[in-house]
Design a protein around this motif. Structure first.
Motif, short mmCIF file in Angstrom:
data_model
loop_
_atom_site.label_atom_id
_atom_site.label_comp_id
_atom_site.label_asym_id
_atom_site.label_seq_id
_atom_site.Cartn_x
_atom_site.Cartn_y
_atom_site.Cartn_z
N ILE A 198 8.50 -3.91 -33.26
CA ILE A 198 7.69 -2.73 -32.95
C ILE A 198 6.73 -3.04 -31.81
CG2 ILE A 198 5.97 -1.12 -33.86
CD1 ILE A 198 7.30 -1.56 -36.63
N GLU A 199 6.70 -2.16 -30.81
CA GLU A 199 5.86 -2.35 -29.63
C GLU A 199 4.65 -1.41 -29.65
OE1 GLU A 199 6.29 -4.62 -27.38
OE2 GLU A 199 8.28 -5.35 -27.94
N PRO A 200 3.58 -1.76 -28.90
CA PRO A 200 2.42 -0.85 -28.81
C PRO A 200 2.83 0.52 -28.28
CG PRO A 200 1.88 -3.02 -27.92
CD PRO A 200 3.36 -3.02 -28.16
N GLY A 201 2.13 1.54 -28.75
CA GLY A 201 2.42 2.90 -28.31
C GLY A 201 1.88 3.93 -29.29
N THR A 202 2.23 5.18 -29.06
CA THR A 202 1.77 6.27 -29.91
C THR A 202 2.74 6.49 -31.06
OG1 THR A 202 0.74 7.37 -28.02
CG2 THR A 202 1.16 8.73 -29.97
N ASP A 203 2.17 6.73 -32.24
CA ASP A 203 2.99 6.92 -33.44
C ASP A 203 2.53 8.16 -34.18
OD1 ASP A 203 4.76 6.29 -35.64
OD2 ASP A 203 2.98 5.61 -36.73
N HIS A 204 3.51 8.95 -34.66
CA HIS A 204 3.21 10.10 -35.50
C HIS A 204 3.34 9.65 -36.96
CE1 HIS A 204 4.32 14.46 -36.87
NE2 HIS A 204 3.09 14.10 -37.22
N ALA A 205 2.21 9.39 -37.60
CA ALA A 205 2.19 8.94 -38.99
C ALA A 205 2.34 10.16 -39.90
CB ALA A 205 0.89 8.20 -39.29
N LEU A 206 3.55 10.37 -40.41
CA LEU A 206 3.85 11.58 -41.17
C LEU A 206 3.03 11.67 -42.45
CD1 LEU A 206 7.76 11.59 -40.87
CD2 LEU A 206 6.10 12.80 -39.44
N ASP A 207 2.83 10.53 -43.12
CA ASP A 207 2.08 10.54 -44.38
C ASP A 207 0.61 10.88 -44.16
OD1 ASP A 207 2.15 8.01 -43.02
OD2 ASP A 207 1.09 7.12 -44.72
N LEU A 208 0.08 10.52 -43.02
CA LEU A 208 -1.34 10.79 -42.70
C LEU A 208 -1.52 12.11 -41.96
CD1 LEU A 208 -2.33 7.22 -41.45
CD2 LEU A 208 -2.63 8.18 -43.75
N LYS A 209 -0.41 12.68 -41.50
CA LYS A 209 -0.42 13.94 -40.73
C LYS A 209 -1.31 13.82 -39.50
CE LYS A 209 0.65 16.85 -44.70
NZ LYS A 209 0.29 18.03 -45.53
N GLU A 210 -1.18 12.69 -38.81
CA GLU A 210 -1.94 12.51 -37.58
C GLU A 210 -1.23 11.51 -36.67
OE1 GLU A 210 -5.54 9.81 -37.93
OE2 GLU A 210 -5.30 10.35 -40.05
N TYR A 211 -1.66 11.47 -35.44
CA TYR A 211 -1.10 10.53 -34.48
C TYR A 211 -2.01 9.30 -34.41
CZ TYR A 211 2.24 14.02 -32.94
OH TYR A 211 3.28 14.92 -32.91
N LYS A 212 -1.38 8.13 -34.38
CA LYS A 212 -2.10 6.88 -34.34
C LYS A 212 -1.67 6.08 -33.12
CE LYS A 212 -4.25 5.75 -37.62
NZ LYS A 212 -5.66 5.96 -38.05
N ARG A 213 -2.49 5.11 -32.75
CA ARG A 213 -2.17 4.25 -31.62
C ARG A 213 -1.87 2.86 -32.13
NH1 ARG A 213 -0.13 4.65 -26.58
NH2 ARG A 213 -0.56 2.74 -25.42
N ILE A 214 -0.65 2.36 -31.86
CA ILE A 214 -0.29 0.99 -32.18
C ILE A 214 -0.74 0.12 -31.01
CG2 ILE A 214 1.63 -0.60 -32.63
CD1 ILE A 214 3.14 1.76 -33.82
N THR A 215 -1.57 -0.87 -31.30
CA THR A 215 -2.18 -1.65 -30.22
C THR A 215 -1.55 -3.03 -30.02
OG1 THR A 215 -3.86 -2.48 -31.75
CG2 THR A 215 -4.38 -0.48 -30.52
N LYS A 216 -0.72 -3.46 -30.97
CA LYS A 216 -0.08 -4.77 -30.82
C LYS A 216 1.31 -4.76 -31.45
CE LYS A 216 -2.27 -6.77 -34.93
NZ LYS A 216 -3.11 -7.87 -35.44
N GLN A 217 2.10 -5.76 -31.11
CA GLN A 217 3.46 -5.85 -31.65
C GLN A 217 3.44 -6.09 -33.17
OE1 GLN A 217 5.30 -9.09 -29.45
NE2 GLN A 217 6.44 -7.64 -28.18
N GLY A 218 4.52 -5.67 -33.80
CA GLY A 218 4.71 -5.98 -35.21
C GLY A 218 4.33 -4.84 -36.14
N GLU A 219 4.16 -5.16 -37.42
CA GLU A 219 3.91 -4.15 -38.44
C GLU A 219 2.59 -3.42 -38.17
OE1 GLU A 219 3.49 -3.79 -43.31
OE2 GLU A 219 3.90 -5.74 -42.39
N PRO A 220 2.61 -2.07 -38.14
CA PRO A 220 1.37 -1.31 -37.95
C PRO A 220 0.39 -1.56 -39.08
CG PRO A 220 3.32 0.07 -37.61
CD PRO A 220 3.80 -1.21 -38.20
N GLU A 221 -0.90 -1.58 -38.74
CA GLU A 221 -1.93 -1.91 -39.72
C GLU A 221 -2.72 -0.69 -40.15
OE1 GLU A 221 -4.18 -4.99 -37.84
OE2 GLU A 221 -2.63 -6.53 -38.17
N TYR A 222 -2.05 0.37 -40.53
CA TYR A 222 -2.74 1.56 -41.07
C TYR A 222 -1.86 2.23 -42.09
CZ TYR A 222 0.16 3.55 -37.33
OH TYR A 222 1.21 3.88 -36.49
#
Length: 232
Positions: free
Chosen positions: A208-232
């Motif tokens: 997984i690379e940094p970028g914008t993510d649509h977190a469906l469970d949170l119903k919001e867009y998040k920013r991934i800032t580093k490689q690997g498993e998202p921390e939210y």
């Protein structure tokens, strides 16, 4: 009124023939319920993805064939897998389509399965094959990394067919196409290959690379800032 008095001889014979045929013809059976196939669906909270529509798999008839370069090939039922040491974790599955969702998963670590089938010293990769004809190659080195899981439960319930039941792989640091669903066959190999989506240009590594993510469970867009498993 006598209906036969109103008919001539030819009409009477025709009527009797039609009546007799109607008794001989089989009655139509009740229409069978059309079986719903599992297919891609943007379901609220957690999207569903397959490479082609499939019938839901009956967990009681399902089995996992494990072979190739291993000393103890097995054909394991779901009940047999459930007898192995169980672990749980909360992980977010991130799709390359730029959406994600989090769930509580339960199952077994790859090492637990490998201790049963005992890969040979020459085994370096594992080939995965799924009910929908999806396939993937993953190195044993990657499968031994923390938080990789063969999952058979989701949110404290049996893993639903639409999310890969009875058994799926979960690799939280990789895009979802590496988390193979509805697995029916595993084969230990001395070398890897090109998985289904990598034949269409997707990364073989899939980290997984940094970028914008649509977190469906949170119903919001998040920013991934580093490689690997998202921390939210």
């Amino acid at each position: 009124m006598n209906i036969f008095k109103e008919m001539d001889r030819r009409d009477v014979m025709r009527f009797i023939c039609v009546l007799g045929i109607s008794f001989l013809m089989p009655h139509s059976a009740e229409p069978k319920e059309i079986e719903k196939l599992l297919d891609n669906e943007d379901r609220e909270g957690f999207y569903i993805r397959f490479i082609k529509p499939i019938r839901p798999v009956d967990p009681n008839k399902w089995s996992l064939a494990v072979g190739g370069l291993c000393e103890n090939p097995q054909n394991l039922s779901l009940a047999a897998l459930r007898r192995l040491p169980k672990v749980t974790q909360v992980s977010r599955m991130k799709c390359v389509e730029s959406w994600s969702s989090k769930a509580k998963w339960a199952g077994i670590r790859p090492k637990t399965l490998f201790d049963v089938v005992r890969p040979t010293s020459g085994a370096r990769h594992l080939y995965f094959y799924s009910v929908d004809d999806y396939y993937e190659y993953i190195s044993l080195e990657e499968l031994f990394k923390p938080r990789v899981l063969f999952a058979y439960e989701m949110n404290d319930r049996p893993l639903p067919p639409e999310y890969g039941g009875p058994l799926r792989l979960l690799m939280p640091s990789k895009y979802g196409y590496k988390s193979v669903k509805t697995i029916v066959r595993l084969e230990f190999l001395d070398k890897g290959g090109t998985g289904y989506w990598s034949n269409y240009g997707y990364s073989k590594d899939a980290t997984i690379e940094p970028g914008t993510d649509h977190a469906l469970d949170l119903k919001e867009y998040k920013r991934i800032t580093k490689q690997g498993e998202p921390e939210y």
